[in-house]
Design an enzyme around this catalytic site. Structure first.
Site, PDB file in Angstrom:
ATOM      1  N   TYR A  40     -17.880   4.868  35.655  1.00  0.00           N
ATOM      2  CA  TYR A  40     -18.425   3.524  35.443  1.00  0.00           C
ATOM      3  C   TYR A  40     -18.754   3.302  33.972  1.00  0.00           C
ATOM      4  O   TYR A  40     -18.398   2.276  33.391  1.00  0.00           O
ATOM      5  CB  TYR A  40     -19.680   3.330  36.293  1.00  0.00           C
ATOM      6  N   ARG A  58     -23.442   0.709  42.219  1.00  0.00           N
ATOM      7  CA  ARG A  58     -24.823   0.257  42.376  1.00  0.00           C
ATOM      8  C   ARG A  58     -25.321   0.639  43.764  1.00  0.00           C
ATOM      9  O   ARG A  58     -26.475   1.009  43.930  1.00  0.00           O
ATOM     10  CB  ARG A  58     -24.929  -1.254  42.175  1.00  0.00           C
ATOM     11  N   MET A  61     -17.971  -5.713  35.319  1.00  0.00           N
ATOM     12  CA  MET A  61     -17.860  -4.579  36.230  1.00  0.00           C
ATOM     13  C   MET A  61     -18.665  -4.791  37.502  1.00  0.00           C
ATOM     14  O   MET A  61     -18.245  -4.404  38.592  1.00  0.00           O
ATOM     15  CB  MET A  61     -18.328  -3.311  35.518  1.00  0.00           C
ATOM     16  N   GLU A  62     -19.833  -5.402  37.355  1.00  0.00           N
ATOM     17  CA  GLU A  62     -20.717  -5.544  38.506  1.00  0.00           C
ATOM     18  C   GLU A  62     -20.229  -6.583  39.508  1.00  0.00           C
ATOM     19  O   GLU A  62     -20.205  -6.322  40.718  1.00  0.00           O
ATOM     20  CB  GLU A  62     -22.138  -5.887  38.044  1.00  0.00           C
ATOM     21  N   THR A  63     -19.894  -7.764  39.029  1.00  0.00           N
ATOM     22  CA  THR A  63     -19.551  -8.855  39.961  1.00  0.00           C
ATOM     23  C   THR A  63     -18.340  -9.663  39.525  1.00  0.00           C
ATOM     24  O   THR A  63     -18.150 -10.783  39.977  1.00  0.00           O
ATOM     25  CB  THR A  63     -20.747  -9.813  40.123  1.00  0.00           C
TER      26      THR A  63
END
Length: 407
Positions: free
Chosen positions: A321, A16, A134-136
């Site tokens: 990703y 990101r 995956m993000e957080t």
């Protein structure tokens, strides 16, 4: 995920950041930038533009209170990558057993919300969960930085100035609208925010108020965050009821050179080249358009990637990703790992390594042009020609094993 200047404790945060930085590149870097004699002058320069966007003086002052540029954040913009992970290493880290287990637990805990989200936006629960994971890591680490101060640091430091100033002013508009309090607007050092790591401008375009309380709160409301991720995917073309791709087997006589040069074509055409779905399973639709992804060349798993894979890349423009999201989603559903494993002893190549491959190919008579570290068609053809001459699998893949053989 490769470990680089944008690294964090979760793979999603890393990419990101990369999107944020990439979007800020380009012609804007050629424009002259203002010089600020001190922090007070910098803050004062922001106020007229914030006011023009409808930000009140009270919100502006609260957002900028105590601001001091962060040397740590500016150092992160200058740090160069030292270690590059292979796709296999990235997937091993991103789709860990702990993340799979937590994803399954979250699927049970948020089943009602996820079901309603799927009904409204058409995105399968496991995909939304995989992006969250995956993000957080399911909200366990959202960055911890004051987003306003992080964006102000980057703007003050004239790093991608136009891009980050726009994100900074947009973040102030989010505060003005009352979606979150200044102290709760936390995120990555590059300004990606909340459970699903939206940049402020993405928040304005795609975040939703799922619970109907008048706020789009991707920091404190998990339903809002999950629905926002689904809305983002829907708005970028998610195809309901379809998967992201298929692991495939390639025939022993597969024409890798042709495959690298081929873009998207129908699954039927790939099948005519001998590509088969693993496990003897059939493809649901022969007319689906797909691209072949060989992240480890012929020595690891291969995939046919569908439209939804490209949509995941709109969330984060990285093949690794998107593969991680797709694979994590499948594992949350209960499927096993890939049928064919990634090579165990491969190490990642950085730009200098790729340039060395090109120099060595040129020295051995396989002309690939001026070494630049970019593996394009000429380099692929040179690798394949060398591999054929050396009796190696002619897959055109620039691996650490190939580099060792060239040396």
């Amino acid at each position: 995920m490769r470990k680089n200047a944008l690294s964090s404790s979760t793979p999603g945060l890393t990419r990101r950041h990369a999107i944020a930085l990439a979007l800020g590149a380009g012609a804007s870097l050629m424009l002259p930038r203002p010089a600020f004699s001190n922090v007070q002058n910098f803050v004062a320069s922001l106020w007229p533009e914030a006011q023009a966007r409808g930000v009140s003086r009270a919100i502006f002052d609260a957002a900028m209170a105590g601001f001091s540029p962060s040397s740590r954040i500016m150092e992160l913009t200058r740090t160069q990558p030292e270690v590059v992970n292979t796709t296999g290493q990235y997937i091993g880290n991103a789709v860990s057993s702990a993340r799979i287990t937590t994803g399954r637990n979250m699927r049970a805990e948020w089943a009602q919300t996820l079901g309603a989200v799927q009904q409204r936006w058409g995105v399968q629960p496991e995909i939304v969960l995989a992006i969250w994971g995956m993000e957080t890591n399911y909200g366990s680490y959202m960055g911890g930085n004051n987003v306003i101060h992080a964006l102000a640091t980057l703007t003050h430091g004239q790093y991608r100035y136009d891009f980050f100033k726009r994100e900074l002013l947009t973040a102030m508009q989010i505060l003005q609208a009352g979606h979150v309090a200044p102290a709760q607007m936390v995120g990555s050092w590059a300004g990606a925010m909340g459970h699903t790591q939206f940049m402020p401008t993405s928040f304005m375009s795609y975040a939703v108020d799922y619970n109907g309380n008048g706020r789009r709160d991707i920091w404190n409301s998990i339903p809002d965050a999950l629905a926002s991720a689904a809305n983002y995917l829907k708005e970028h073309g998610w195809r309901p009821g379809e998967t992201w791709g298929y692991e495939v087997d390639l025939p022993s006589n597969f024409d890798y050179g042709r495959a690298w040069d081929t873009g998207k074509q129908s699954i039927g055409n790939w099948a005519a080249m001998g590509v088969r779905r693993t496990g003897g399973r059939q493809f649901p639709r022969a007319d689906d358009s797909a691209s072949l992804f060989m992240p480890a060349g012929g020595g690891g798993p291969s995939f046919l990637m569908l439209r939804n894979f490209d949509v995941i890349k709109r969330y984060n423009n990285s093949n690794n990703y998107a593969l991680g999201v797709g694979h994590l989603a499948d594992r949350i559903l209960g499927t096993g790992g890939f049928v064919r494993p990634f090579p165990a002893n491969e190490t990642g190549l950085n730009r200098n390594d790729r340039m060395e491959i090109q120099r060595l190919l040129n020295a051995k008579g396989f002309n690939v042009g001026t070494p630049d570290g970019v593996v394009g068609p000429n380099t692929r053809r040179g690798i394949i020609a060398y591999q054929r001459a050396a009796g190696l699998l002619p897959d055109g893949y620039p691996s650490s094993g190939l580099l060792a053989h060239l040396r």
